[in-house]
Design a protein around this motif. Structure first.
Motif, PDB file in Angstrom:
ATOM      1  N   ALA A 117      28.159  32.018  45.937  1.00 16.84           N
ATOM      2  CA  ALA A 117      28.404  30.648  46.208  1.00 16.84           C
ATOM      3  C   ALA A 117      28.510  30.017  44.853  1.00 16.84           C
ATOM      4  O   ALA A 117      27.250  30.370  44.152  1.00 16.84           O
ATOM      5  CB  ALA A 117      27.408  29.878  47.267  1.00 16.84           C
ATOM      6  N   MET A 160      34.758  32.852  49.491  1.00 11.43           N
ATOM      7  CA  MET A 160      33.806  32.366  50.321  1.00 11.43           C
ATOM      8  C   MET A 160      33.950  32.610  51.662  1.00 11.43           C
ATOM      9  O   MET A 160      34.718  31.431  52.445  1.00 11.43           O
ATOM     10  CB  MET A 160      33.638  30.508  49.893  1.00 11.43           C
ATOM     11  N   THR A 187      33.291  25.767  50.218  1.00 13.15           N
ATOM     12  CA  THR A 187      31.851  26.392  50.141  1.00 13.15           C
ATOM     13  C   THR A 187      30.998  25.263  51.308  1.00 13.15           C
ATOM     14  O   THR A 187      30.461  25.705  51.976  1.00 13.15           O
ATOM     15  CB  THR A 187      31.124  26.739  49.041  1.00 13.15           C
ATOM     16  N   GLY A 202      31.686  27.227  54.315  1.00 12.24           N
ATOM     17  CA  GLY A 202      30.664  28.365  54.065  1.00 12.24           C
ATOM     18  C   GLY A 202      29.496  27.775  54.490  1.00 12.24           C
ATOM     19  O   GLY A 202      28.659  28.675  55.353  1.00 12.24           O
ATOM     20  N   SER A 203      29.145  26.664  54.298  1.00 11.80           N
ATOM     21  CA  SER A 203      27.835  25.928  54.932  1.00 11.80           C
ATOM     22  C   SER A 203      27.938  25.475  56.235  1.00 11.80           C
ATOM     23  O   SER A 203      27.093  25.397  56.998  1.00 11.80           O
ATOM     24  CB  SER A 203      27.234  25.129  53.854  1.00 11.80           C
TER      25      SER A 203
END
Ligand SMILES: NC(=O)C1=CN([C@@H]2O[C@H](COP(=O)(O)OP(=O)(O)OC[C@H]3O[C@@H](n4cnc5c(N)ncnc54)[C@H](OP(=O)(O)O)[C@@H]3O)[C@@H](O)[C@H]2O)C=CC1
Ligand SMILES: O=C(O)[C@@H]1CCC=N1
Length: 252
Positions: free
Chosen positions: A90, A110, A157, A161-162
């Motif tokens: 990241a 990612m 991200t 990603g999160s």
């Protein structure tokens, strides 16, 4: 069979290796032989294992899977020049990766937590010459999307990603709400899981605003619940969450 060399033997490395294990030879460099053995047994295929100290990446296709804070420490242990480095880190910029890792090319990727079940939403950016190869490799753990800039990858991200963690907060809170009203915990969890399963398919096809209009009856239950979410500033909080996570990605 081509070989993919993993640097790091953590969760993300294992998920990606699981996607690749039948079509590529897997080599893994880590710092603890016990963890490398565990990685191999969880992967259920024979792999090449190596300790990181003085590990030679010359001409290799590297999947770089350590934490952003450990780039320098890990990079000094490696020797040789890689053919290409695919990073899952990241926020860690191509420029920083090139500064510390000797490689002809760098691609940032990612993935997300769903990589562990082969359903990652993985965004990619970097050296265009490796776009096709990147899509094939990371395609082994789910869906890929090539983006035109590192800024967009950092925003992605924050989103995909999160994102699983944000949805965990919402899913747990909704189940808690049902328990608060008197539902059994196990039933509330089962209902919540069913909700996300069906919704996950619907959202692929239909815009969220249209879906919402389809659920909300005049003067009904959805309108009552939805009003509470708006009063709780959930929409603004989501927009703020992406801003904060993106900002953090630019700082890593
Ligand atoms: N988890 C997620 O959902 C996502 C994670 N990522 C990215 O993936 C990367 C890896 O995350 P994840 O797999 O979850 O993390 P893990 O903690 O599971 O794995 C990290 C790996 O890095 C190794 N490592 C850490 N410090 C050092 C060091 N100083 N020297 C050598 N090796 C070191 C660890 O070794 P050891 O096992 O010996 O401790 C481990 O193999 C991160 O950069 C993260 O940003 C990207 C998308 C999603
Ligand atoms: O929280 C993190 O920094 C990493 C990147 C995306 C998911 N986990």
């Amino acid at each position: 069979m081509k070989t993919i060399t993993f640097i790091g033997n953590g969760n993300m490395a294992l998920s990606i290796a699981k996607g690749l294990r039948h079509n590529y030879k897997i080599e893994v460099a880590g710092r603890d032989i016990e963890k490398l053995n565990k990685f191999e047994s969880e992967l259920s295929v024979t792999i090449e294992k190596a300790l990181m100290d003085d590990f030679n990446i010359e001409g290799k296709t590297v999947m770089f899977c350590v934490k952003p804070a450990n780039v320098e420490e890990v990079a000094v242990k490696l020797k040789g020049k890689a053919r290409v480095v695919y990073s899952v880190l990241a926020g860690t910029k191509v420029q920083k990766l090139k500064q510390h890792l000797n490689s002809d090319a760098v691609v940032r990727s990612m993935p997300n937590l769903a990589a562990s079940v082969g359903r990652s939403m993985t965004t990619l950016t970097g050296d265009e010459a490796f776009k096709e190869e990147a899509e094939e490799l990371l395609g082994a753990i789910g869906t890929t999307l090539w983006l035109g800039s590192e800024k967009e990858l950092d925003i992605a991200t924050a989103l995909a990603g999160s994102g699983p963690a944000y949805l965990c907060l919402i899913s747990e809170a909704l189940a808690d709400g049902a328990v608060k009203q008197g539902m059994k915990r196990a039933d509330a969890m089962a209902a919540m899981r069913g909700l996300f399963g069906g919704f996950g398919e619907l959202i692929q096809e239909i815009h969220p605003a249209i879906l919402k209009d389809g659920v909300m009856s005049p003067g009904g239950t959805t309108a009552a619940g939805y009003g509470a979410l708006e009063n709780g500033n959930v929409r603004a909080s989501c927009i703020d969450a992406i801003e904060k996570a993106y900002k953090k990605a630019t700082e890593l």
